[in-house]
Scaffold this motif. Structure first.
Motif, PDB file in Angstrom:
ATOM      1  N   GLY A   1       0.811  -1.199   0.000  1.00 13.58           N
ATOM      2  CA  GLY A   1       0.000   0.000   0.000  1.00 13.58           C
ATOM      3  C   GLY A   1       0.854   1.263   0.000  1.00 13.58           C
ATOM      4  O   GLY A   1       2.091   1.231  -0.005  1.00 13.58           O
ATOM      5  N   THR A   2       0.185   2.366  -0.010  1.00 19.01           N
ATOM      6  CA  THR A   2       0.847   3.663   0.046  1.00 19.01           C
ATOM      7  C   THR A   2       0.273   4.466   1.203  1.00 19.01           C
ATOM      8  O   THR A   2      -0.716   4.063   1.815  1.00 19.01           O
ATOM      9  CB  THR A   2       0.636   4.425  -1.273  1.00 19.01           C
ATOM     10  OG1 THR A   2      -0.779   4.646  -1.467  1.00 19.01           O
ATOM     11  CG2 THR A   2       1.181   3.646  -2.457  1.00 19.01           C
ATOM     12  N   ARG A   3       0.904   5.581   1.499  1.00 17.56           N
ATOM     13  CA  ARG A   3       0.377   6.402   2.594  1.00 17.56           C
ATOM     14  C   ARG A   3      -0.985   6.987   2.236  1.00 17.56           C
ATOM     15  O   ARG A   3      -1.811   7.216   3.105  1.00 17.56           O
ATOM     16  CB  ARG A   3       1.368   7.523   2.919  1.00 17.56           C
ATOM     17  CG  ARG A   3       2.710   7.014   3.430  1.00 17.56           C
ATOM     18  CD  ARG A   3       3.539   8.113   4.067  1.00 17.56           C
ATOM     19  NE  ARG A   3       4.842   7.594   4.451  1.00 17.56           N
ATOM     20  CZ  ARG A   3       5.966   7.831   3.781  1.00 17.56           C
ATOM     21  NH1 ARG A   3       5.935   8.592   2.698  1.00 17.56           N
ATOM     22  NH2 ARG A   3       7.107   7.321   4.185  1.00 17.56           N
ATOM     23  N   ARG A   4      -1.211   7.231   0.940  1.00 16.02           N
ATOM     24  CA  ARG A   4      -2.515   7.745   0.536  1.00 16.02           C
ATOM     25  C   ARG A   4      -3.572   6.652   0.566  1.00 16.02           C
ATOM     26  O   ARG A   4      -4.725   6.917   0.897  1.00 16.02           O
ATOM     27  CB  ARG A   4      -2.406   8.329  -0.883  1.00 16.02           C
ATOM     28  CG  ARG A   4      -3.720   8.887  -1.422  1.00 16.02           C
ATOM     29  CD  ARG A   4      -3.522   9.491  -2.796  1.00 16.02           C
ATOM     30  NE  ARG A   4      -2.586  10.606  -2.748  1.00 16.02           N
ATOM     31  CZ  ARG A   4      -2.216  11.294  -3.823  1.00 16.02           C
ATOM     32  NH1 ARG A   4      -2.695  10.967  -5.020  1.00 16.02           N
ATOM     33  NH2 ARG A   4      -1.366  12.293  -3.704  1.00 16.02           N
ATOM     34  N   ASP A   5      -3.196   5.439   0.225  1.00 15.39           N
ATOM     35  CA  ASP A   5      -4.123   4.306   0.219  1.00 15.39           C
ATOM     36  C   ASP A   5      -3.473   3.159   0.995  1.00 15.39           C
ATOM     37  O   ASP A   5      -2.949   2.216   0.418  1.00 15.39           O
ATOM     38  CB  ASP A   5      -4.430   3.877  -1.214  1.00 15.39           C
ATOM     39  CG  ASP A   5      -5.468   2.761  -1.278  1.00 15.39           C
ATOM     40  OD1 ASP A   5      -6.190   2.574  -0.283  1.00 15.39           O
ATOM     41  OD2 ASP A   5      -5.553   2.091  -2.332  1.00 15.39           O
ATOM     42  N   PRO A   6      -3.487   3.223   2.339  1.00 11.48           N
ATOM     43  CA  PRO A   6      -2.760   2.223   3.142  1.00 11.48           C
ATOM     44  C   PRO A   6      -3.433   0.857   3.100  1.00 11.48           C
ATOM     45  O   PRO A   6      -4.644   0.740   2.892  1.00 11.48           O
ATOM     46  CB  PRO A   6      -2.805   2.818   4.556  1.00 11.48           C
ATOM     47  CG  PRO A   6      -4.024   3.673   4.560  1.00 11.48           C
ATOM     48  CD  PRO A   6      -4.164   4.229   3.171  1.00 11.48           C
ATOM     49  N   TYR A   7      -2.610  -0.145   3.302  1.00  7.59           N
ATOM     50  CA  TYR A   7      -3.127  -1.510   3.372  1.00  7.59           C
ATOM     51  C   TYR A   7      -3.785  -1.719   4.730  1.00  7.59           C
ATOM     52  O   TYR A   7      -3.242  -1.316   5.767  1.00  7.59           O
ATOM     53  CB  TYR A   7      -1.986  -2.518   3.189  1.00  7.59           C
ATOM     54  CG  TYR A   7      -2.443  -3.953   3.162  1.00  7.59           C
ATOM     55  CD1 TYR A   7      -2.964  -4.514   2.005  1.00  7.59           C
ATOM     56  CD2 TYR A   7      -2.352  -4.748   4.298  1.00  7.59           C
ATOM     57  CE1 TYR A   7      -3.386  -5.830   1.973  1.00  7.59           C
ATOM     58  CE2 TYR A   7      -2.772  -6.064   4.276  1.00  7.59           C
ATOM     59  CZ  TYR A   7      -3.288  -6.609   3.110  1.00  7.59           C
ATOM     60  OH  TYR A   7      -3.717  -7.916   3.101  1.00  7.59           O
TER      61      TYR A   7
ATOM     62  N   SER B   1       4.892   0.773   4.374  1.00  9.33           N
ATOM     63  CA  SER B   1       4.280   1.189   3.112  1.00  9.33           C
ATOM     64  C   SER B   1       5.307   1.139   1.997  1.00  9.33           C
ATOM     65  O   SER B   1       6.530   1.180   2.222  1.00  9.33           O
ATOM     66  CB  SER B   1       3.704   2.594   3.235  1.00  9.33           C
ATOM     67  OG  SER B   1       4.753   3.538   3.394  1.00  9.33           O
ATOM     68  N   LEU B   2       4.810   1.040   0.775  1.00 13.02           N
ATOM     69  CA  LEU B   2       5.697   1.028  -0.379  1.00 13.02           C
ATOM     70  C   LEU B   2       6.455   2.355  -0.486  1.00 13.02           C
ATOM     71  O   LEU B   2       7.614   2.390  -0.942  1.00 13.02           O
ATOM     72  CB  LEU B   2       4.875   0.768  -1.641  1.00 13.02           C
ATOM     73  CG  LEU B   2       5.621   0.378  -2.914  1.00 13.02           C
ATOM     74  CD1 LEU B   2       6.463  -0.863  -2.690  1.00 13.02           C
ATOM     75  CD2 LEU B   2       4.630   0.153  -4.050  1.00 13.02           C
ATOM     76  N   ASP B   3       5.842   3.442  -0.032  1.00 12.70           N
ATOM     77  CA  ASP B   3       6.502   4.751  -0.070  1.00 12.70           C
ATOM     78  C   ASP B   3       7.760   4.761   0.791  1.00 12.70           C
ATOM     79  O   ASP B   3       8.778   5.370   0.422  1.00 12.70           O
ATOM     80  CB  ASP B   3       5.542   5.847   0.398  1.00 12.70           C
ATOM     81  CG  ASP B   3       4.352   5.999  -0.538  1.00 12.70           C
ATOM     82  OD1 ASP B   3       4.491   5.637  -1.714  1.00 12.70           O
ATOM     83  OD2 ASP B   3       3.290   6.455  -0.080  1.00 12.70           O
ATOM     84  N   THR B   4       7.699   4.104   1.951  1.00  9.64           N
ATOM     85  CA  THR B   4       8.865   4.078   2.840  1.00  9.64           C
ATOM     86  C   THR B   4      10.034   3.361   2.185  1.00  9.64           C
ATOM     87  O   THR B   4      11.187   3.811   2.270  1.00  9.64           O
ATOM     88  CB  THR B   4       8.495   3.396   4.162  1.00  9.64           C
ATOM     89  OG1 THR B   4       7.488   4.169   4.823  1.00  9.64           O
ATOM     90  CG2 THR B   4       9.692   3.272   5.075  1.00  9.64           C
ATOM     91  N   LEU B   5       9.773   2.236   1.508  1.00 11.06           N
ATOM     92  CA  LEU B   5      10.859   1.518   0.838  1.00 11.06           C
ATOM     93  C   LEU B   5      11.392   2.302  -0.348  1.00 11.06           C
ATOM     94  O   LEU B   5      12.582   2.221  -0.674  1.00 11.06           O
ATOM     95  CB  LEU B   5      10.369   0.143   0.381  1.00 11.06           C
ATOM     96  CG  LEU B   5       9.927  -0.825   1.484  1.00 11.06           C
ATOM     97  CD1 LEU B   5       9.555  -2.174   0.895  1.00 11.06           C
ATOM     98  CD2 LEU B   5      11.005  -0.996   2.536  1.00 11.06           C
ATOM     99  N   ARG B   6      10.536   3.085  -1.003  1.00  2.08           N
ATOM    100  CA  ARG B   6      10.983   3.874  -2.153  1.00  2.08           C
ATOM    101  C   ARG B   6      11.872   5.046  -1.748  1.00  2.08           C
ATOM    102  O   ARG B   6      12.581   5.603  -2.588  1.00  2.08           O
ATOM    103  CB  ARG B   6       9.769   4.388  -2.917  1.00  2.08           C
ATOM    104  CG  ARG B   6       9.132   3.336  -3.827  1.00  2.08           C
ATOM    105  CD  ARG B   6       7.867   3.850  -4.447  1.00  2.08           C
ATOM    106  NE  ARG B   6       7.361   2.911  -5.451  1.00  2.08           N
ATOM    107  CZ  ARG B   6       6.127   2.955  -5.950  1.00  2.08           C
ATOM    108  NH1 ARG B   6       5.273   3.897  -5.518  1.00  2.08           N
ATOM    109  NH2 ARG B   6       5.744   2.094  -6.852  1.00  2.08           N
ATOM    110  N   GLU B   7      11.820   5.426  -0.478  1.00  2.00           N
ATOM    111  CA  GLU B   7      12.692   6.511  -0.039  1.00  2.00           C
ATOM    112  C   GLU B   7      14.164   6.120  -0.154  1.00  2.00           C
ATOM    113  O   GLU B   7      15.026   6.976  -0.392  1.00  2.00           O
ATOM    114  CB  GLU B   7      12.348   6.901   1.396  1.00  2.00           C
ATOM    115  CG  GLU B   7      10.995   7.588   1.536  1.00  2.00           C
ATOM    116  CD  GLU B   7      10.619   7.846   2.975  1.00  2.00           C
ATOM    117  OE1 GLU B   7      11.407   7.436   3.863  1.00  2.00           O
ATOM    118  OE2 GLU B   7       9.556   8.446   3.228  1.00  2.00           O
TER     119      GLU B   7
END
Length: 763
Positions: free
Chosen positions: A502-508, A572-578
């Motif tokens: 998921g993402t921060r905008r659409d969390p799992y 979240s996927l956003d955290t790994l993308r950082e």
């Protein structure tokens, strides 16, 4: 001896029902314990047998293709090693079923970690595309020697030469790739992610963590991609079989204690009702020891008959039971300790029942040869103020006297309630286990299973293309992109799953049992297995390593994780993308509309993607626990039988003790129907008190036991669910009304006895 046998025979004819119940209850208890023993043996032996015969490696270390793994042979703790073998990640398909696999290049069967062929033959250099499948992968693909596998996206085919058992972690769809042995040339010809693996057999298995740490230090943390220790493989192999064995063993022991107490109470009640008969036996020359032996031998004979019956049925028919129980008994019967267990378990049960019987029978030996007159009334025996107040409120006298009768003698009444409450308590625990399994099926999103399907597209599809295909299916309501990679824990002694969903905008929608959801940068939730592995708690920071790249995460919550033994940390996927802006999702978790069939949707998605989607239904632990339902139903039947024994004993004692009050009740004007109502009310009040006590103690005990099992399995506490209030009310009402109905016939018969009979009984 002849007189003893004649008295025992006469007593048996008088109490046939009680004897039958004791035999059946003992048979049920022994059967439960024997099945528990079989499941424990079945859980540990197959993996241990494979590990021993294959001279298995205690740890398998996966590395990049350039790592110099041969240096590990010089580590002091290493006894021998297997490999290193070249590997490649790919997928294979058979009969419409696709599986992610690891191709492992080998030529000859090694001496350490040797695959054990169960069918077919080993690799042949003359067949470049021949493969040997690990047995769990072969079962998933429905593949046998001679079948042909295809590699999706290519024209390449593989021929199955054999199927082999391995002591390594087994194949798990969507979580762990299957193992395929093939020639090194076939591995190098595969376009999948390349690497290598080496297996280490240690001189001391207890030093596995130390040896892994030495190996990772020697190779470098960036070179190691995954570590698989033998403890993890054993735990996965034992899995739910061990849980079934624990459930059977726990309830079998609980039922054994309940049965022992029921037999103890039954003998005590019979002794109180046969004081004159025992006195007569002593008067005609029976010694106290002979009187004790009469009761002891009777009940030991009943227990022995039940134990022999259970052992014979388990031995003859246990292997024919369909499903896992039958397989477990079949394997157990071939183990070296089978005969000893088949003998020792029934003997232990009989000895326990004999011990409880002896304590009660000892009282019979103390009965005086000259029976004393019973007191006409108890000392200080008057109605308590509450009972007199109830009569003043014009509550029917039968109800007031019945309540007073149930709780007049507190020590004896409390003992009866406690004996009756124990099987009821265990039934409440069994009902809670049943409800928890049903909740996994009906509300999986509350237990860590929000997604119904996992989709893994091939590398040629973009994220937008995948979403476009998924959005076309109207049964899909939410799509959560993600990635899951193996990561090394601090100390480099084990591998866990690092998951970005998921993402921060659409969390799992993780199911949280503690803390809060991960919403900020570097925040994550973790399963109980990971918290135990790292010895951390919610609120701590952890550092894991993916390849050579560290990832520092703040654990803000504990999620319920049925997968990977709970050794999962999710962000979240956003955290790994950082840390890696170019990171692309490799999987998609799909939530479906209520009532949608996951398997049908999976087929539709596979067809719509023209085979470019690898779609798997999310594994529900409840699917593997389906045999537990039959086990729980059988245990409830055994416990209900034990409760019935205790209830009949309580009814018999209440009726006998009411015989001396019969004249007084008739003298104050009560009709036979009202006198019957007094006994029925007393029995109902006793059953009601037992139901309340059993429910009040059983619910917290059930939550504690289920959560303790959840913690030990890595799923974590918070999965326990108790029966609904309506079901508990129905259970309590059935117990109370059933007790009252059982007491009605003997109470009515006693209320209509002639006055002369009553006088003789009271004398």
């Amino acid at each position: 001896m002849r007189a003893t046998l004649r008295w025992a025979h006469a007593d048996l004819r008088t109490h046939r029902g009680e004897a039958l119940f004791i035999v059946l209850a003992t048979a049920g208890i022994v059967t439960s314990l024997l099945l528990a023993t079989a499941l424990f043996g079945y859980a540990t032996n197959p993996w241990q047998r494979v590990f021993t015969q294959s001279h298995g490696a205690h740890v398998w270390i996966h590395t990049g293709p350039s790592a110099d793994t041969r240096r590990l042979a010089d580590v002091d703790a290493v006894e021998s090693f297997a490999g290193p073998y070249p590997t490649a990640a790919t997928a294979v398909e058979s009969r419409g079923t696709r599986a992610a696999v690891e191709l492992r290049g080998a030529t000859e069967q090694p001496s350490t970690g040797r695959p054990l062929l169960v069918s077919g033959r080993w690799l042949d250099p003359a067949e470049a595309d021949g493969v040997v499948l690990e047995s769990s992968l072969a079962r998933s693909l429905w593949a046998e020697p001679g079948d042909t596998l295809t590699v999706p996206g290519t024209a390449r085919t593989l021929t199955v030469l054999g199927v082999a058992d391995s002591a390594e972690p087994r194949y798990s769809p969507g979580e762990r790739p299957g193992l395929v042995w093939t020639l090194p040339t076939a591995v190098r010809a595969t376009a999948g992610r390349a690497g290598q693996v080496i297996g280490l057999r240690l001189t001391d298995p207890g030093d596995t963590d130390y040896a892994v740490q030495r190996a990772v230090t020697l190779l470098g943390a960036g070179a190691v991609t995954e570590v698989s220790p033998w403890q993890q493989a054993r735990a996965e192999a034992q899995g739910d079989n061990r849980l079934l064995g624990q459930v059977l063993g726990l309830f079998g022991l609980g039922a054994l204690v309940a049965a022992g107490l029921a037999v103890h109470g039954a003998i005590g009640t019979r002794i109180r009702g046969h004081l004159r008969d025992i006195s007569v036996l002593k008067a005609i020359g029976f010694t106290p020891g002979q009187v004790v032996r009469i009761f002891l031998l009777q009940h030991v004979a009943f227990a022995l008959l039940g134990a022999v019956l259970a052992g014979a049925l388990t031995q003859a028919l246990g292997g024919r039971v369909p499903g896992r129980l039958g397989d477990a008994v079949g394997v157990w019967q071939g183990l070296p300790g089978h005969t000893a267990a088949l003998f020792s378990v029934p003997v232990a049960v009989v000895l326990f029942i004999a011990a409880t019987t002896g304590l009660a029978a000892w009282r019979a030996g103390r009965v005086s040869p000259v029976p004393g007159l019973r007191a006409a009334a108890q000392r200080g025996g008057g109605l308590p103020r509450a009972a007199r107040g109830a009569l003043g409120l014009r509550i029917p006298s039968a109800l007031v006297l019945g309540w007073h009768k149930a709780f007049t003698r507190r020590p004896r009444s409390l003992a009866t309630i406690a004996r009756l409450a124990l099987p009821l308590l265990l039934i409440v625990v069994a009902m809670s286990a049943w409800t928890t399994i049903d909740r996994f099926h009906s509300r999986p999103e509350q237990l860590g299973l929000a997604a119904a399907l996992t989709v893994r597209p091939d590398g040629g599809l973009s994220d937008a293309g995948v979403r476009a295909l998924l959005d076309r299916n109207h049964q899909v309501t939410d799509v959560h992109p993600g990635i899951q990679v193996p990561a090394l824990v601090p100390g480099q002694t084990g591998t866990i799953a690092l998951r970005g969903l998921g993402t921060r905008r659409d969390p799992y929608p993780f199911s949280l049992a503690e803390g809060r959801a991960a919403s900020g940068p570097d925040e994550a939730v973790a399963g109980q297995g990971l918290l135990d592995l790292l010895d951390v708690r919610v609120g701590d920071w952890v550092r894991v390593t993916v390849g050579a790249q560290p990832q520092i995460l703040h654990i803000v919550g504990r999620s319920i994780e049925p997968e990977n033994g709970g050794r999962v940390i999710s962000t979240s996927l956003d955290t790994l993308r950082e840390n890696d802006p170019g990171l692309r999702p490799t999987l998609y978790q799909l939530q479906l509309r209520p009532g949608a069939d996951p398997h049908r949707v999976a087929r539709e998605l596979t067809t719509a993607s023209h085979g470019r989607f690898d779609v798997h239904a999310v594994t529900n632990p409840a699917d593997r626990l389906s045999p537990l339902r039959g086990v729980v139903a059988g245990l409830i039947a055994v416990l209900a039988l034990i409760g019935l024994i205790e209830l009949l004993t309580a009814i018999g004692g209440t009726v006998r003790e009411g015989e001396r009050d019969l004249l007084a009740l008739k003298a104050i004007g009560l009709t036979p129907r009202q006198i019957t109502a007094v006994t029925v009310t007393a029995t109902g009040c006793t059953a009601l008190a037992a139901v309340v006590a059993g429910t009040a103690l059983g619910l917290p005990l059930a939550h504690w036991l289920i959560d303790a099992q959840g913690r030990s399995s890595g799923i974590g506490a918070g999965v326990a669910r108790g029966p609904s209030a309506a079901l508990l009310l129905l259970f309590g009402a059935a117990a109370v009304l059933g007790a009252a109905a059982l007491a009605a016939v003997p109470a009515a018969r006693a209320a209509r006895r002639r006055l002369a009979d009553t006088l003789s009984a009271a004398a």
